[in-house]
Motif scaffolding. Sequence first.
Motif, short mmCIF file in Angstrom:
data_model
loop_
_atom_site.label_atom_id
_atom_site.label_comp_id
_atom_site.label_asym_id
_atom_site.label_seq_id
_atom_site.Cartn_x
_atom_site.Cartn_y
_atom_site.Cartn_z
N SER A 181 0.81 -1.22 0.00
CA SER A 181 0.00 0.00 0.00
C SER A 181 0.85 1.26 0.00
CB SER A 181 -0.94 0.01 1.21
OG SER A 181 -0.26 0.36 2.41
N SER A 189 -7.02 -1.51 -3.82
CA SER A 189 -6.88 -0.33 -2.97
C SER A 189 -5.98 0.73 -3.59
CB SER A 189 -6.32 -0.74 -1.61
OG SER A 189 -6.16 0.38 -0.77
N ASN A 190 -6.28 1.97 -3.31
CA ASN A 190 -5.41 3.08 -3.75
C ASN A 190 -5.03 3.97 -2.57
OD1 ASN A 190 -7.81 4.33 -3.21
ND2 ASN A 190 -8.09 5.27 -5.23
N LYS A 191 -5.14 3.42 -1.37
CA LYS A 191 -4.80 4.19 -0.17
C LYS A 191 -3.69 3.49 0.61
CE LYS A 191 -9.20 6.53 0.72
NZ LYS A 191 -10.27 6.78 1.74
#
Length: 441
Positions: free
Chosen positions: A253, A425-427
């Motif tokens: 991440s 996810s992009n966080k």
Amino acid sequence: MSLIENFVQNHVDLLKRNDYIDPSLYKEYGVKSGLRNEDGKGVLAGLTNISQIISEKNVDGKKQPCDGELWYRGHRINELIEDLGDELGFEKIAYLLIMGVLPDDKELAEFKTVLGEARTLPANFTRDIIMEAPTGDIMKSMMRSILAYSYYDHNVLDNSVGNSLRQCLELISTFPQFAAYAYHSYNHYKKGGSMYIHLPDPSLSAAENLLSLLRPDRKYTPLEAKILDTALILHMEHGGGNNSSFTARVVTSAGSDTYSTMTAAMASLKGSRHGGANLRFISMMNDIREHVRDWYDRDEVAAYIQKIVNKEAFDRTGLIYGIGHAVYTISDPRKIILKDYLRQLVREKGCFDDELALLENMEVVAPGIIAKARNLPQPPDPNIDFYSGALYYMLDVPPSLFIAFFAIARIVGWSAHRLEELITSNKIIRPAYKSVMKTEA
């Protein structure tokens, strides 16, 4: 004593005083220590399609403990193992975990060919990287190999899904060599033993290659290969919340590369509270063998187990390694599968009947002793380490390789979680910490 050693000796008490946090503050501020709820189960931190662990079910609106279940991509692990029959299934189940579906015959054949060809290490890699600094800490050697391997990758920082998939498959393929060559180098340069550097066979499965790389004569029986293959499958994945898989997702991440991600996951797995547990089990068993004269005498076995639980013997922690699990309340489904194979291996080898008797006596007496000492509502059940550790011992796997074998399996799960994190996810994963420091007026 050096200056830095003298400084540390004079300041460690100051450090401990200023870093200590009163445990009662966690409850006061509602902080989940270790990201765990009061019942010991993990705080919900994410979503995954990869696997599921079931240890309780709703009965009349109430949660009640149940026999443990482990699911890979919608399939019960017990049924996957049963459906394999005599087939060595590491590659098939790896495909399932990573791709999300079971492969057909053509897809599986292609996948096996891809993994087989990727087993070749760069020229002189073994000599220049693995043999250069031999160590008994095989996990540390493997971590060094992972990072060194990245220097041969011209697209090391490309975090696209396709490139990351390629990198993951290459590492899945090369992990057995990283481990086996590290052990042989250590055994030769540090222990004075002979060194065998066998080349992998692209036509063999992961389990067959592992046994072939490890043994001087490269020989193994079909049952030995099947047992190791099954153990690797059962260790491949165990939910996204286990420490090493969560580490892989955290580092992913942050936007880090595949090699750094896998090295971080390895660092987690090698910890004594995670993958190191099966090594502690073997140490405990060696201690029990030394202090219990009659392994068939259940009362004598129980008496020594009681001493360990009372912190009067072995490592004085009071822990019986291999008994109980942080997630499974009643039973670990993986250990049930390995228990049957353990008996088959004893029959084939014809020389471990005494060890099997000791294990079976421990399985009977230890849970009750532990439950009584800790006032548990029900006795804890043996977990996978109880049987995998014994199986590795009977397969003549050196103890220094136990955690490495775990890693050879678990990198499949890490790869699946890295890819799911990249796709979903992009966080960046960034939990908060409540500050309780004292400030000057």
